[in-house]
Design an enzyme around this catalytic site. Structure first.
Site, short mmCIF file in Angstrom:
data_model
loop_
_atom_site.label_atom_id
_atom_site.label_comp_id
_atom_site.label_asym_id
_atom_site.label_seq_id
_atom_site.Cartn_x
_atom_site.Cartn_y
_atom_site.Cartn_z
N GLN A 282 10.65 -3.05 -0.87
CA GLN A 282 10.81 -2.38 -2.16
C GLN A 282 12.22 -1.83 -2.38
O GLN A 282 12.61 -1.57 -3.50
CB GLN A 282 9.79 -1.24 -2.32
CG GLN A 282 10.11 0.04 -1.56
CD GLN A 282 9.68 0.03 -0.12
OE1 GLN A 282 9.06 -0.93 0.35
NE2 GLN A 282 9.99 1.08 0.62
N GLY B 44 0.84 -1.19 0.00
CA GLY B 44 0.00 0.00 0.00
C GLY B 44 0.87 1.24 0.00
O GLY B 44 2.09 1.16 -0.13
N GLU C 199 10.12 -2.93 4.35
CA GLU C 199 10.60 -2.03 3.28
C GLU C 199 11.24 -2.83 2.15
O GLU C 199 12.30 -2.49 1.63
CB GLU C 199 11.59 -1.00 3.85
CG GLU C 199 11.01 -0.15 4.96
CD GLU C 199 9.89 0.80 4.54
OE1 GLU C 199 9.61 0.91 3.33
OE2 GLU C 199 9.29 1.42 5.43
N SER D 248 -0.07 3.83 5.42
CA SER D 248 -1.24 2.94 5.37
C SER D 248 -1.20 1.86 6.45
O SER D 248 -2.16 1.11 6.60
CB SER D 248 -1.37 2.30 3.98
OG SER D 248 -0.24 1.49 3.70
N CYS E 194 -4.94 10.41 -2.70
CA CYS E 194 -5.80 9.63 -3.58
C CYS E 194 -5.35 9.87 -5.03
O CYS E 194 -4.51 10.73 -5.30
CB CYS E 194 -7.26 10.03 -3.39
SG CYS E 194 -7.63 11.72 -3.91
N HIS F 49 -5.67 13.57 -6.26
CA HIS F 49 -4.81 14.60 -5.69
C HIS F 49 -3.32 14.26 -5.73
O HIS F 49 -2.51 15.01 -5.18
CB HIS F 49 -5.26 14.92 -4.25
CG HIS F 49 -6.57 15.61 -4.20
ND1 HIS F 49 -7.71 14.99 -3.73
CD2 HIS F 49 -6.94 16.84 -4.62
CE1 HIS F 49 -8.73 15.84 -3.84
NE2 HIS F 49 -8.29 16.96 -4.38
#
EC number: 2.7.1.21
Length: 199
Positions: A91, A15, A89, A19, A183, A186
């Site tokens: 990623q 996410g 983490e 989050s 979102c 935005h």
């Protein structure tokens, strides 16, 4: 109902920033500890925001972790007696993390990884698409958009309060001083200097 065997599997928690990914990882790892399972946690050396040898959630929950520079270092640890392996983490690791995580699961470990699914540009973040593809269980969490309060699926990078440019470096370790949950509507990625000149 499915019959379960004593084999390993991969759980991916993903996410946007803020989050609750690290929070959920810590919760699952603690459940393993309460069940008297042997748990080992790894985190990338690049993530030193809160603590070098702990996974720390944004709200302050923490669990001891082994700091590693490469995914390959995971295999240097004695894991034969380990039931649950956590990696935060994820990623930040190279694509070889996928094969390593698969090998750990094939050797009977429950492997729980947590990481961003998209970078600040809204593009897939390094090994995450492959990790999602090989995972038995996927949890996608959402934060709340800092602009409108809608569910957020993106991570907005801000440099001096302004949206980061599309050609800025992908990795910039930070917290709420550099990032906000947003979102789709935005989430803003500023054009590069070259793109601005062409406009």
């Amino acid at each position: 109902m499915y019959e379960t065997y004593h084999s390993g599997w991969i759980e991916t928690i993903t996410g946007s920033m803020f989050s609750g990914k690290s929070e959920e990882l810590i919760r699952r790892l603690r459940r393993g500890i309460y069940a008297k399972q042997k748990v080992v946690v790894f985190k990338p050396a690049i993530d030193d925001r809160y603590h070098k040898e702990k996974v720390v959630s944004h709200n302050g929950n923490e669990i001891e972790a082994i700091n590693i520079s490469t995914a390959q270092e995971i295999l240097n640890h004695k894991l034969e007696e380990v039931n649950v392996i956590g990696i935060d983490e994820v990623q930040f690791f190279e694509d070889d993390i996928v094969n390593i995580v698969e090998k750990l699961a094939e050797n009977g470990h429950r492997v729980i990884v947590a990481g961003l699914d998209m970078d600040f540009r809204g593009e897939p973040f390094k090994p995450m698409p492959k990790l999602l593809a090989v995972s038995e269980h996927i949890t996608k969490l959402q934060a709340v958009c800092s602009v409108c309060g809608s569910p957020s699926s993106r991570t907005q990078r801000l440099i001096n309060g302004e949206p980061a440019k599309v050609d800025d470096p992908i990795i910039l370790v930070g917290a709420n001083e550099s990032y906000e949950p947003r979102c789709r509507a935005h989430h803003i990625v500023a054009p590069s200097e070259n793109e601005k000149e062409e406009m």
